[in-house]
Scaffold this active site. Structure first.
Site, PDB file in Angstrom:
ATOM      1  N   ASP A 180     128.475  28.556  77.339  1.00 19.61           N
ATOM      2  CA  ASP A 180     127.228  28.896  77.769  1.00 19.61           C
ATOM      3  C   ASP A 180     126.048  28.582  76.733  1.00 19.61           C
ATOM      4  O   ASP A 180     126.306  29.045  75.268  1.00 19.61           O
ATOM      5  CB  ASP A 180     127.406  30.436  77.834  1.00 19.61           C
ATOM      6  CG  ASP A 180     125.939  30.829  78.618  1.00 19.61           C
ATOM      7  OD1 ASP A 180     124.918  30.424  78.804  1.00 19.61           O
ATOM      8  OD2 ASP A 180     126.044  32.188  78.769  1.00 19.61           O
TER       9      ASP A 180
ATOM     10  N   ASP B 266     120.689  32.371  86.088  1.00 18.71           N
ATOM     11  CA  ASP B 266     121.771  33.256  86.810  1.00 18.71           C
ATOM     12  C   ASP B 266     121.268  33.827  88.179  1.00 18.71           C
ATOM     13  O   ASP B 266     120.378  34.088  88.437  1.00 18.71           O
ATOM     14  CB  ASP B 266     121.921  34.755  85.947  1.00 18.71           C
ATOM     15  CG  ASP B 266     122.437  34.231  84.696  1.00 18.71           C
ATOM     16  OD1 ASP B 266     122.198  33.082  83.991  1.00 18.71           O
ATOM     17  OD2 ASP B 266     122.609  35.395  83.799  1.00 18.71           O
TER      18      ASP B 266
HETATM   19  C1  GAL Z   1     124.184  34.096  80.740  1.00 13.23           C
HETATM   20  C2  GAL Z   1     125.072  33.381  81.785  1.00 13.23           C
HETATM   21  C3  GAL Z   1     125.900  34.535  82.534  1.00 13.23           C
HETATM   22  C4  GAL Z   1     126.806  34.970  81.578  1.00 13.23           C
HETATM   23  C5  GAL Z   1     125.678  35.665  80.617  1.00 13.23           C
HETATM   24  C6  GAL Z   1     126.520  36.341  79.261  1.00 13.23           C
HETATM   25  O1  GAL Z   1     123.397  33.223  80.039  1.00 13.23           O
HETATM   26  O2  GAL Z   1     124.339  32.560  82.739  1.00 13.23           O
HETATM   27  O3  GAL Z   1     126.676  33.905  83.606  1.00 13.23           O
HETATM   28  O4  GAL Z   1     127.693  34.202  81.183  1.00 13.23           O
HETATM   29  O5  GAL Z   1     125.049  34.522  79.851  1.00 13.23           O
HETATM   30  O6  GAL Z   1     126.040  36.784  78.152  1.00 13.23           O
END
Ligand code: GAL
Length: 479
Positions: free
Chosen positions: A247, A308
């Site tokens: 990520d 998200d």
């Molecule tokens: C976001 C990601 C989510 C989740 C989250 C965890 O950036 O898009 O799916 O992984 O971080 O902190």
């Protein structure tokens, strides 16, 4: 006893941590009121502040796109910051500093690693179909622990979902503690034994997924893989990990260009290949820089196409009915199925499943699997719908507007899938001829949600519920 005068919040503040979400704050009182700025993952954002009885309320300028408000409580020379972003409660501590110290702090921030020469990692056959499974994020966020992952795994097996293909079990953000003296990543107390957890999953025919970031910090401020990529890949392999979600998060501050991003993903892509165990590489960088164009070359097998998803119709509709880039040599990840999280109707969850299947997206649950209702399980179990998703060709659907509805057709190995979607809030009457949507009829036509065979007819007509989707399978005409 000497009484201490609590100074105001004006001045410079340094937030503790290697590279926390917010690293520095500058607050001052001017003729226009209380203003300031904060450094957030490499960008400087203007803020408005309002002093309160116990500290300060900090509001990022709306142009920054950050919609949250930070409350700061002053305790002597420490400012305790609290805010909620994308469902995560952040608690950060800032220390008072001087302008000079703030500048030095900035200079000490991690520097980007040199970008490796970009190359095309040889393709592999690790992921022939969009992955299916479960991920901890939406259901558990930062409360995820060993027990809840085992429970999700056991529920996938007990319900039979694992037999239907839902096999990847991924621990998202929140499992990390810190690095040991050798630099190896150590899980936090909620994960006492990753090897045993991996064995638990493998013994049930499931796959073990984990999460990290190319930056020093993940999106929820846990330690990322920055500077430890090869070591982390080896650690994952030694735990029996089969899947890594990687990520972007704080890496945004270090690599603000396409080349930098590609290099950062390639670095981990190479590390995974050298780790001695096949590990699926799932890129999560929100679709930036047309990832489908280069994701596979960096070693990726699937990549998120945007930010998200939320458990709201607006979010599902924005993603599903939005524009979709060609999937390239991997799978477009539209983010997780929201079924079981409680925000939508069954009709809407079924529509998400239909759209995700027509778009060949990974089918990843994120709810409490054990609490799924019989109707919800029926949606997830629909083998004909799963087959549309898993069709090896992964053809992009052709979309046609038909009044207030949309008709999507996806070529399959054994016919055509036809989705008749109603994005609107009122029922719509739809009618079309097969030739109008370029589908050859004459073969058996089945309604996959109603589970019935349609009588032969040159047209299809029917009413589609608000936010609903009718999904048909049109078999090729007999020879
Ligand atoms: C976001 C990601 C989510 C989740 C989250 C965890 O950036 O898009 O799916 O992984 O971080 O902190």
């Amino acid at each position: 006893m000497s009484s201490q005068v609590i100074p105001g919040v004006d001045g410079h503040w340094i937030v503790r941590g290697i590279m926390p979400v917010i690293s520095r704050l500058r607050l001052s009182r001017t003729d226009e009121g209380h203003v300031g700025s904060m450094d957030m993952w490499g960008t400087t954002v203007a803020v408005r502040t309002e002093e309160t009885l116990r500290g300060v309320v900090i509001t990022p300028d709306p142009s920054s796109g950050f919609g949250f408000v930070i409350s700061g409580e002053l305790e002597h020379n420490v400012l305790r910051l609290a805010f909620t972003n994308v469902g995560v409660d952040f608690r950060l501590t800032a220390d008072r500093s001087s302008a000079e110290e703030t500048r030095k702090h900035q200079d000490r921030e991690p520097r980007p690693l040199p970008v490796p020469p970009l190359r095309d990692l040889p393709p592999d056959e690790l992921v022939r179909r969009p992955p299916m499974g479960w991920n901890s994020w939406y259901g558990l966020r930062l409360t995820v622990d060993d027990l809840s992952v085992r429970r999700a795994a056991d529920d996938l097996v007990r319900t039979g979902l694992s037999d239907a293909g839902y096999t990847y079990v991924t621990i998202d953000d929140g499992w990390q503690a810190t690095r040991d003296s050798q630099g190896a990543m150590v899980p936090n107390r909620r994960f006492p034994d990753m090897v045993a957890l991996g064995e638990h999953l493998h013994a049930r025919g499931l796959k073990f997924g984990i999460y990290s970031s190319p930056g020093p910090a993940t999106c929820a401020d846990y330690a990322g893989s920055f500077g430890h990529e090869a070591q982390d890949a080896r650690t994952y392999a030694s735990w029996g990990v089969d899947f890594l979600k990687y990520d972007w998060c704080s890496a945004a501050a270090l690599y603000p260009s396409e080349t930098g991003m590609r290099g950062a993903y390639q670095r981990m892509g190479e590390a995974l290949r050298e780790a001695g165990r096949p590990i699926v590489f799932s890129l999560c960088q929100y679709g930036l820089f047309d990832v489908a164009r280069w994701g596979r070359q960096a070693g990726g097998h699937l990549w998120r196409t945007g930010y998200d998803v939320e458990d709201t119709w607006a979010s599902i509709a924005a993603i599903g009915f939005g524009d979709h880039a060609d999937r390239g040599d991997g799978w477009n990840d539209l983010d997780m199925l929201q079924i079981g999280l409680g925000g939508l109707t069954l009709v809407e969850y079924r529509t998400q499943m239909s759209m995700w299947a027509l778009l060949s997206a990974p089918l990843i649950l994120s709810c409490d699997v054990g609490a799924l209702t019989a109707e919800e399980l029926e949606v997830l179990f629909n083998r004909d719908v799963i087959a549309i998703d898993q069709d090896p060709g992964g053809a992009a659907p052709v979309r046609r507007r038909l009044g207030a509805a949309e008709v999507w057709t996806k070529r399959l190995r054994d016919g055509v899938a036809v989705g008749i979607l109603n994005p609107g809030d009122d029922p719509v009457e739809v009618e079309f001829t097969w030739s109008e949507i370029h589908v050859e009829d004459g073969g058996i036509i089945r309604d996959l949600w109603d589970r019935r065979v349609l009588s032969p007819s040159p047209t299809w007509s029917g009413t589609v519920d608000p936010h609903g989707c009718v999904l048909l399978h049109v078999a090729p005409p007999p020879e």
